[in-house]
Design an enzyme around this catalytic site. Structure first.
Site, mmCIF file in Angstrom:
data_model
loop_
_atom_site.group_PDB
_atom_site.id
_atom_site.type_symbol
_atom_site.label_atom_id
_atom_site.label_comp_id
_atom_site.label_asym_id
_atom_site.label_seq_id
_atom_site.Cartn_x
_atom_site.Cartn_y
_atom_site.Cartn_z
ATOM 1 C CD GLU A 17 -3.243 -0.831 1.931
ATOM 2 O OE1 GLU A 17 -4.310 -0.348 1.690
ATOM 3 O OE2 GLU A 17 -3.011 -0.749 3.403
ATOM 4 C CG HIS A 53 -2.508 3.091 5.537
ATOM 5 N ND1 HIS A 53 -3.872 3.513 5.359
ATOM 6 C CD2 HIS A 53 -2.445 2.031 5.518
ATOM 7 C CE1 HIS A 53 -4.451 2.155 5.369
ATOM 8 N NE2 HIS A 53 -3.592 1.068 5.260
ATOM 9 C CG HIS A 91 -8.289 -0.384 4.595
ATOM 10 N ND1 HIS A 91 -7.649 -0.234 3.338
ATOM 11 C CD2 HIS A 91 -6.920 -0.738 5.200
ATOM 12 C CE1 HIS A 91 -6.471 -0.449 3.402
ATOM 13 N NE2 HIS A 91 -6.013 -0.750 4.536
HETATM 14 MN MN MN Z 1 -3.940 -0.824 5.072
#
Ligand code: MN
Length: 246
Positions: free
Chosen positions: A77, A96, A166
């Site tokens: 990611e 993140h 998520h």
């Molecule tokens: Mn993630």
């Protein structure tokens, strides 16, 4: 110490703080824009944040290509980071995470908004990016630049966005700032869930911060506040606060 050394040490500390404060677990990551080349960023190889050492940090282009062709395996990611640095020239750091308390907001349509003054920095109203809107059924992971750019588009000029089912992505003007906002995003989400539970009784509406209050608090956020929190979180995570370099 030069600016690159400083940022590399900041990233190690940021990873340890985020792990120690429960903002990341074995997953999640934090990057910084390269201090000498705004078209590159610095991010660990794929590894749990609590385990990251300075030697794990890799330099990437905004497209997510490692500069060192022999670099170890990257986070899938990483495109989140490059796409945001591409869209937001003022952003110097990106976190993140899969911060647990934000997840319910991403799936219920209940908007996350600040009411604790320390949480003003999460933004006026946190949007939710839904990978399904544009990309259909996926693993929900941001696995290429098209997904990263779509996330960056939804983030717009804001400091935070949720990601449905998520987690969240947070940006900052420094590594310390992005870590600060990430921690208060989790705090704010947890408190809002508690307040919403009370509100289900006879407690009336939640008094969120007004737009004017948010703007005033954000304007007042200075290095003194960021450093006071950073020193404490760093020490708690077994790291020392570095003196700033320029
Ligand atoms: Mn993630």
């Amino acid at each position: 110490m030069n600016r690159l050394d400083f940022i590399l040490e900041e990233l190690v500390t940021a990873n340890r703080i985020l792990a120690n404060e429960g903002i990341v677990d074995s997953f999640g990551h934090v990057s910084a824009r390269h201090p000498d080349n705004p078209q590159h960023y610095l991010l660990s190889r794929a590894r749990a944040p609590e385990r990251i050492e300075r030697s794990d940090i890799v330099e990437y282009t905004l497209e997510g290509e490692a500069i060192d062709k022999k670099a170890p395996a990257p986070y899938m990611e990483r495109f989140i980071h490059g796409a945001i640095y591409e869209a937001r020239p003022e952003v110097q750091a990106v976190v993140h995470n899969h911060s647990p308390s934000v997840i319910p907001f991403g799936v219920t349509g209940k908007r996350l908004r600040p009411f604790l003054h320390m949480c003003a920095h999460i933004g006026h109203e946190v949007p939710t990016w839904d990978s399904r809107d544009k990309f259909g059924d996926t693993t929900l992971l941001v696995s290429d630049m098209a997904m990263g750019r779509d996330l960056a588009r939804l983030l717009g000029a804001q400091p935070t966005t949720l990601m449905r089912g998520h987690g969240a992505t947070v940006v900052g003007r420094s590594v310390r700032h992005a870590v600060f906002v990430s921690i208060y995003l989790e705090v704010g989400a947890k408190l809002q869930m508690q307040a919403m539970t009370m509100q289900a009784g006879a407690m009336g509406d939640i008094k969120f911060l007004s737009a004017g209050e948010i703007d005033k608090i954000v304007e007042r956020l200075n290095d003194y506040t960021l450093n006071r929190a950073w020193e404490n979180w760093a020490r708690r995570a077994g790291r020392q606060m570095q003196a700033a370099v320029d």
